[in-house]
Design an enzyme around this catalytic site. Structure first.
Site, mmCIF file in Angstrom:
data_model
loop_
_atom_site.group_PDB
_atom_site.id
_atom_site.type_symbol
_atom_site.label_atom_id
_atom_site.label_comp_id
_atom_site.label_asym_id
_atom_site.label_seq_id
_atom_site.Cartn_x
_atom_site.Cartn_y
_atom_site.Cartn_z
ATOM 1 N N ARG A 35 18.748 2.743 22.714
ATOM 2 C CA ARG A 35 19.471 2.560 23.914
ATOM 3 C C ARG A 35 20.739 3.042 23.756
ATOM 4 O O ARG A 35 21.429 2.862 22.414
ATOM 5 C CB ARG A 35 19.143 1.031 24.394
ATOM 6 C CG ARG A 35 19.620 0.225 23.181
ATOM 7 C CD ARG A 35 20.082 -1.077 23.481
ATOM 8 N NE ARG A 35 20.000 -2.049 22.529
ATOM 9 C CZ ARG A 35 21.003 -2.280 21.769
ATOM 10 N NH1 ARG A 35 21.976 -1.669 21.747
ATOM 11 N NH2 ARG A 35 20.998 -3.008 20.648
ATOM 12 N N HIS B 28 26.607 -12.067 11.633
ATOM 13 C CA HIS B 28 25.854 -10.738 11.667
ATOM 14 C C HIS B 28 25.852 -10.088 13.144
ATOM 15 O O HIS B 28 24.912 -9.237 13.461
ATOM 16 C CB HIS B 28 24.340 -10.884 11.538
ATOM 17 C CG HIS B 28 24.195 -11.795 10.355
ATOM 18 N ND1 HIS B 28 24.667 -11.356 8.959
ATOM 19 C CD2 HIS B 28 23.440 -12.736 9.664
ATOM 20 C CE1 HIS B 28 24.309 -11.998 8.094
ATOM 21 N NE2 HIS B 28 23.546 -13.072 8.455
ATOM 22 N N LYS C 249 10.819 -3.497 13.192
ATOM 23 C CA LYS C 249 11.536 -2.933 11.974
ATOM 24 C C LYS C 249 10.875 -2.706 10.751
ATOM 25 O O LYS C 249 11.145 -1.643 10.218
ATOM 26 C CB LYS C 249 12.570 -4.271 11.631
ATOM 27 C CG LYS C 249 13.486 -4.711 12.512
ATOM 28 C CD LYS C 249 14.868 -5.497 11.947
ATOM 29 C CE LYS C 249 15.698 -5.747 13.216
ATOM 30 N NZ LYS C 249 16.838 -6.076 12.797
HETATM 31 P P1 ADP Z 1 19.879 -7.575 14.059
HETATM 32 O O1 ADP Z 1 18.685 -6.532 14.515
HETATM 33 O O2 ADP Z 1 19.081 -9.119 14.123
HETATM 34 O O3 ADP Z 1 21.138 -7.401 14.346
HETATM 35 P P2 ADP Z 1 20.144 -6.008 11.671
HETATM 36 O O4 ADP Z 1 18.994 -5.723 10.702
HETATM 37 O O5 ADP Z 1 20.580 -4.968 12.316
HETATM 38 O O6 ADP Z 1 19.710 -7.543 12.443
HETATM 39 O O7 ADP Z 1 21.324 -6.674 10.677
HETATM 40 C C1 ADP Z 1 22.506 -7.253 11.575
HETATM 41 C C2 ADP Z 1 23.594 -7.346 10.217
HETATM 42 O O8 ADP Z 1 22.985 -8.467 9.393
HETATM 43 C C3 ADP Z 1 23.956 -6.206 9.538
HETATM 44 O O9 ADP Z 1 24.913 -5.299 10.020
HETATM 45 C C4 ADP Z 1 24.461 -6.772 8.091
HETATM 46 O O10 ADP Z 1 25.696 -7.455 8.262
HETATM 47 C C5 ADP Z 1 23.552 -7.913 7.810
HETATM 48 N N1 ADP Z 1 22.363 -7.463 7.101
HETATM 49 C C6 ADP Z 1 21.117 -7.010 7.525
HETATM 50 N N2 ADP Z 1 20.389 -6.790 6.615
HETATM 51 C C7 ADP Z 1 21.002 -6.660 5.329
HETATM 52 C C8 ADP Z 1 20.856 -6.906 3.936
HETATM 53 N N3 ADP Z 1 19.862 -6.392 3.572
HETATM 54 N N4 ADP Z 1 21.877 -7.071 3.097
HETATM 55 C C9 ADP Z 1 23.150 -7.628 3.470
HETATM 56 N N5 ADP Z 1 23.489 -7.649 4.982
HETATM 57 C C10 ADP Z 1 22.428 -7.382 5.693
#
Ligand code: ADP
Length: 510
Positions: free
Chosen positions: A303, A246, A127
């Site tokens: 993917r 999440h 990331k």
């Molecule tokens: P993962 O790859 O573990 O699924 P992500 O970075 O894709 O994590 O984030 C998953 C979810 O977590 C997002 O869709 C959102 O709901 C929450 N999230 C992630 N980063 C943030 C942030 N900076 N502020 C608020 N919510 C966040």
């Protein structure tokens, strides 16, 4: 016999191996069959009678049930592809699908990997690296660190600079693992350590970084398709703001908040990010959008996404077929101006889990199954009546997808389809979706990633009185016993501990 299935024997793969299971393996088999490509399924011991095994032209055992000994066994998958003469492998999602070693090993073995190349995957997989790539492409990212954090002191200093609350996130993250919310400076130290150890346990990598926590954002992602000749298009957005811990649970397209202008800007940004890493094949660029409609790059998934069908429903483009054509080396057959969106689509992820018991997994035998159908309904399922949902994997049973001419029709259809869906023998989250679709804020399209946290309490998904539920299970059990023994029937040994635990909790609850 296999040859007779081929409709397009000249310009396509000879045979496709699907390195996955459940609904996504079934989905890929369907696309391949429509294109006349014979398919090879792989399975672990508990999946011997899985739907994907039944549907493929050939099937080979990978190994014991735990995923480390089966669906994550890269060597064995390559071996099976070679011995079965498969010239392409589709990874599906999850398991090895985002491991750059997979495309690398395929290349070395002379097998086509249906997905991006190893270097794009590697670049977007971490990331922190992905955030750097987005910044270089001049796409806004969520404010935070652009290098992994060294220690708690550094984390505290940066958190003060960007302002609390913040999120500590795993660099190798996925599935919400290694993510910790930090509201005040006093919480940072333990959150930092927890995130590191969870990240280490989940990904074997304890690197973490920090992001500003955005308040009640929307999660909106863009589907892209790219060929190897530098042509790339986006297929519009998917709104995935309805999440639990999440994790997405309901997705829809178009987003109720989208305008043509914002779609154009976000779509351009998605294409820029994907171009910056030399992306090829299908991918998804995820954004968070705040209340001002400012958007920030979150991550890229290299993917096919679980929620890809809603994009298929509104664009009429079969993403798996496109993936196969692009992997074969075809040029994209359409440009950005050709992409049209029609109507509205929504998906509910149907899980074997108990909404009454903190969504505890509920694997076990499906005694009775009635799947919804009728106008505008698509059920991408990996199950059948009599199937024993194993304890070993993510308990996703199926994805219920509906299409309507507008969001109103789609919601009405989804409610109707949910009411037709009957699964007994195990607990499912079906009542949870009925609750979501009845919420005023959901109906009005006021969505945010903390929607469930704000609106839901466990009693809310108590739809059918328990007595009726029990009667339905008893009726299903009687029905099953009248069917006589089936070859899908298990022995005492495959009674899952999860299910036993679920039953005991169920008894306690009564
Ligand atoms: P993962 O790859 O573990 O699924 P992500 O970075 O894709 O994590 O984030 C998953 C979810 O977590 C997002 O869709 C959102 O709901 C929450 N999230 C992630 N980063 C943030 C942030 N900076 N502020 C608020 N919510 C966040």
């Amino acid at each position: 016999m296999l040859a007779s299935l081929r409709r397009n024997p000249v310009n396509m793969f000879e045979k496709l191996l699907i390195a996955n299971r459940g609904e996504i393996a079934v989905r890929v088999i369907r696309a391949a069959r429509e294109m006349g490509i014979p398919t090879v399924a792989v399975y672990s011991d508990c999946d011997r009678l899985g739907l994907h095994v039944r549907m493929a032209d050939e099937a080979y055992r990978l190994g014991p049930s735990p995923s480390t000994e089966s669906y994550l066994n890269l060597e064995r998958i390559i071996e099976i592809a070679q011995s079965s003469h498969a010239d392409a492998i589709h990874p599906g999602y999850g398991f090895l699908s985002e491991n750059p070693e997979f495309p690398r090993r395929c290349l070395a073995a002379g097998i086509c990997f249906v997905g991006p190349g190893a270097s794009a995957m590697q670049r977007m997989g971490g990331k922190v690296e992905a955030r750097k790539t987005a910044l270089e492409a001049k796409v806004p990212i969520v404010p935070g660190t652009e290098v992994p954090l060294q220690d708690e002191e550094q984390a505290l200093r940066i958190a003060h600079q960007i302002g609390f609350p913040v999120l500590i996130k795993a660099a190798a993250g996925g599935g919400g693992k290694g993510m910790r919310y930090v509201e005040t400076p006093g919480q940072l130290s333990s959150a930092f350590r927890d995130a590191q150890s969870e990240a280490n346990a989940a990904f074997g990598d304890s690197e973490v970084y920090l992001e500003k926590y955005l308040n009640s954002p929307r999660h909106i992602e863009f589907q892209i398709l790219a060929d190897r000749y530098g042509n790339m298009v986006h297929l519009g957005e998917r709104e995935c703001s309805i999440q639990r811990r999440h994790q997405k649970v309901v997705e829809e397209c178009p987003s109720p908040m989208m305008t043509d202008e914002l779609r154009r800007r976000m779509g351009d940004a998605a294409v820029k990010v994907a171009s910056a890493c030399g992306y090829e094949n299908a991918g998804t660029v995820e954004f968070l959008v705040d209340s001002e409609n400012d958007f920030y790059f979150l991550e890229m998934n290299t993917r096919l996404q679980v929620e890809h069908p809603i994009t298929e429903m509104v664009t009429g483009i079969d993403l798996v077929k496109e993936q196969l054509k692009l992997a074969w080396g075809e040029k994209l057959s359409f440009g950005q101006q050709d992409v049209q969106w029609q109507g509205s689509a929504m998906e509910c992820r149907i899980y074997a889990e108990d909404p009454q018991n903190d969504f505890f997994p509920s694997p076990g035998r499906i005694l009775r199954l009635n799947s919804p159908s009728g106008p505008g309904v698509r059920d991408d399922s990996g199950i059948y009546e009599g199937w024993n949902v194993p304890i070993y994997y993510d308990p996703l049973l199926s994805k219920l997808i509906v299409w309507g001419k507008d969001r109103n029709e789609t919601m009405g259809r989804m409610k109707r389809a949910l009411s037709e869906y009957q699964i007994s023998g195990i607990k499912t989250n079906l009542p949870f979706f009925k609750w979501i679709l009845a919420q005023e804020a959901f109906i009005a399209g006021r969505l945010s990633t903390d929607f469930i946290e704000r609106h839901y309490s466990p009693g809310d998904s108590k739809k059918d009185p328990p007595v009726l539920q029990d009667m339905a299970v008893m009726a299903a059990a009687l029905h099953a016993s009248f069917q006589g023994p089936s070859n899908a029937r298990g022995t005492k040994e495959d009674e899952s501990p999860w299910k036993l635990r679920g039953r005991m909790n169920g008894m306690r609850n009564r």
